[in-house]
Design a protein around this motif. Sequence first.
Motif, PDB file in Angstrom:
ATOM      1  N   ALA A 176      17.132  66.939  29.664  1.00 23.21           N
ATOM      2  CA  ALA A 176      16.096  67.096  29.039  1.00 23.21           C
ATOM      3  C   ALA A 176      15.642  67.798  28.008  1.00 23.21           C
ATOM      4  N   THR A 177      15.316  68.477  26.872  1.00 18.29           N
ATOM      5  CA  THR A 177      14.892  70.328  26.401  1.00 18.29           C
ATOM      6  C   THR A 177      13.222  70.136  25.615  1.00 18.29           C
ATOM      7  N   GLY A 178      12.967  68.702  25.977  1.00 19.61           N
ATOM      8  CA  GLY A 178      11.786  69.041  24.901  1.00 19.61           C
ATOM      9  C   GLY A 178      12.044  70.051  23.143  1.00 19.61           C
ATOM     10  N   TYR A 179      13.121  69.150  23.149  1.00 21.79           N
ATOM     11  CA  TYR A 179      13.562  69.692  22.073  1.00 21.79           C
ATOM     12  C   TYR A 179      14.258  68.616  20.713  1.00 21.79           C
ATOM     13  N   LEU A 180      15.503  69.200  20.189  1.00 22.97           N
ATOM     14  CA  LEU A 180      16.135  67.995  18.851  1.00 22.97           C
ATOM     15  C   LEU A 180      17.145  67.844  19.901  1.00 22.97           C
ATOM     16  N   ASP A 181      17.864  68.991  21.016  1.00 21.16           N
ATOM     17  CA  ASP A 181      19.289  68.077  21.197  1.00 21.16           C
ATOM     18  C   ASP A 181      19.129  67.345  22.459  1.00 21.16           C
ATOM     19  N   THR A 182      17.384  66.894  23.010  1.00 21.89           N
ATOM     20  CA  THR A 182      17.460  66.407  24.428  1.00 21.89           C
ATOM     21  C   THR A 182      18.015  65.317  24.389  1.00 21.89           C
ATOM     22  N   ASN A 183      18.395  64.642  25.749  1.00 23.57           N
ATOM     23  CA  ASN A 183      19.028  64.438  26.196  1.00 23.57           C
ATOM     24  C   ASN A 183      18.198  62.117  26.245  1.00 23.57           C
ATOM     25  N   PHE A 184      18.587  61.762  24.473  1.00 24.93           N
ATOM     26  CA  PHE A 184      17.135  60.973  24.645  1.00 24.93           C
ATOM     27  C   PHE A 184      18.085  59.956  25.306  1.00 24.93           C
ATOM     28  N   SER A 185      18.969  59.979  25.382  1.00 28.77           N
ATOM     29  CA  SER A 185      19.258  58.065  25.899  1.00 28.77           C
ATOM     30  C   SER A 185      19.468  58.610  27.585  1.00 28.77           C
ATOM     31  N   GLY A 186      19.681  59.638  28.422  1.00 22.40           N
ATOM     32  CA  GLY A 186      19.243  59.735  29.639  1.00 22.40           C
ATOM     33  C   GLY A 186      18.079  59.402  29.816  1.00 22.40           C
ATOM     34  N   LYS A 187      16.459  59.656  29.507  1.00 23.04           N
ATOM     35  CA  LYS A 187      15.521  59.338  29.183  1.00 23.04           C
ATOM     36  C   LYS A 187      15.114  57.513  29.637  1.00 23.04           C
ATOM     37  N   ALA A 188      15.826  57.086  28.830  1.00 19.97           N
ATOM     38  CA  ALA A 188      15.948  55.807  28.869  1.00 19.97           C
ATOM     39  C   ALA A 188      16.303  55.337  29.908  1.00 19.97           C
ATOM     40  N   ALA A 189      17.609  56.003  30.437  1.00 19.31           N
ATOM     41  CA  ALA A 189      18.525  55.672  31.482  1.00 19.31           C
ATOM     42  C   ALA A 189      17.461  55.602  32.327  1.00 19.31           C
ATOM     43  N   TYR A 190      17.363  56.990  32.698  1.00 21.88           N
ATOM     44  CA  TYR A 190      16.148  57.153  34.227  1.00 21.88           C
ATOM     45  C   TYR A 190      15.186  56.052  34.395  1.00 21.88           C
ATOM     46  N   ALA A 191      14.204  55.788  32.797  1.00 17.20           N
ATOM     47  CA  ALA A 191      13.419  55.101  32.870  1.00 17.20           C
ATOM     48  C   ALA A 191      13.768  53.691  33.162  1.00 17.20           C
ATOM     49  N   LEU A 192      14.449  53.039  33.125  1.00 17.53           N
ATOM     50  CA  LEU A 192      15.437  51.792  33.326  1.00 17.53           C
ATOM     51  C   LEU A 192      14.995  51.395  34.681  1.00 17.53           C
TER      52      LEU A 192
END
Length: 396
Positions: A259-275
Amino acid sequence: MKSIVLVGDGMADYSVPELGDLTPLQVADTPNMDFIAEHGRCGLAKTVPDFMPPGSDVANLSILGYDPAQYYSGRGPLEAASIGVALDKDDIAFRCNLITQRDGLIVDYSAGHISSEESRSLIDAVDSKLGANCKFHAGVSYRHLLVMKQGERAVCTPPHDVVGQPVNDVMPHGDGSNTLIDLIIASKAVLENHGINKRRRQDGKNTANLIWPWGQGKAPSMPSFKELYSVSGSVISAVDLLKGIGKYAGLDIIDVPGATGYLDTNFSGKAAYALDSLKMRDFVLVHVEAPDEAAHMGSIEAKIKAIEDFDKKVVGRMLDELGEYGDYRVLVLPDHYTPISVRTHTAEPVPFAIYSSAKKADGVDRFDEFAAKEGIFGFVEGYNLMRLLMDDKREL
């Protein structure tokens, strides 16, 4: 009942002539946010009070249910909390960017989105040379922290608001600004010929050759989220100020690899960790900075791509798997506008949609700045959004 907030930072925009006078949200392929709007209830939320700056700090305090007029003291102390810097009662914390100045102009508020590894060495060098009566703390990428005992009432301008303008025209001013100006000027000599900047210059990258303090304030005092809403929860974001708000609210901060706070951030990882966090908690806020960064860059294509990635990899992933948790409700929204045409934040009310697995819809058929106006909620003060989400039976 699980409650989820999904924030696409700066997604909202004005009509763009190059897009046939549509907004990036209207043009982007967003079937998952459209599903939430079509099967949920919509409205507009004023996340930024008229008398306050339209920053992500103010807006996300509102989204979490805290009236910024009562609880906001500045961006700096929120970022201090995020990186574990404890503030004394009289400490003033500033957000401190590493920026690029060239020929007397501010040309890049992020020094080319410099890496955290490079910027840590640079900010450590600044602290070593200039930190006799203040302290610099390393953060993420270009975002750092300055703590001192003065300057609370100085007028400081966010660097992303003044790209292209002369440095001397936008220096801090007012009460307590002299020390800040001295630090900014002195930082150039420390940074300009640092080995990291020499390498960046050779590689054709923007150099981090000036510090820029702004967003100052003292540590706020606020009730915990659990005291207000009787649930435990977490915050997922790559941005220090969101983590800081979460810490002051007593929420768990979950760091996601990549997760970078930029365009290359780990979108899917954020959802997985949220779940995963919802297995033990009843609330999670997921914040994605990418659309905002694209808008600051002035890139229409990048903003549309960031919105689509947010919709597919975060919103879609959450919707696909939330059914395993029983009843749930999801709030999706931008925190503020970041129009491509101005490349900075503005304070218009933002569209929002709340989907509940146990509530009927209001007839809006897609998620964008204009369709949401027709929703059943109409206009809502931003800090009341959390009441709507957490109490499914309440109508404001």
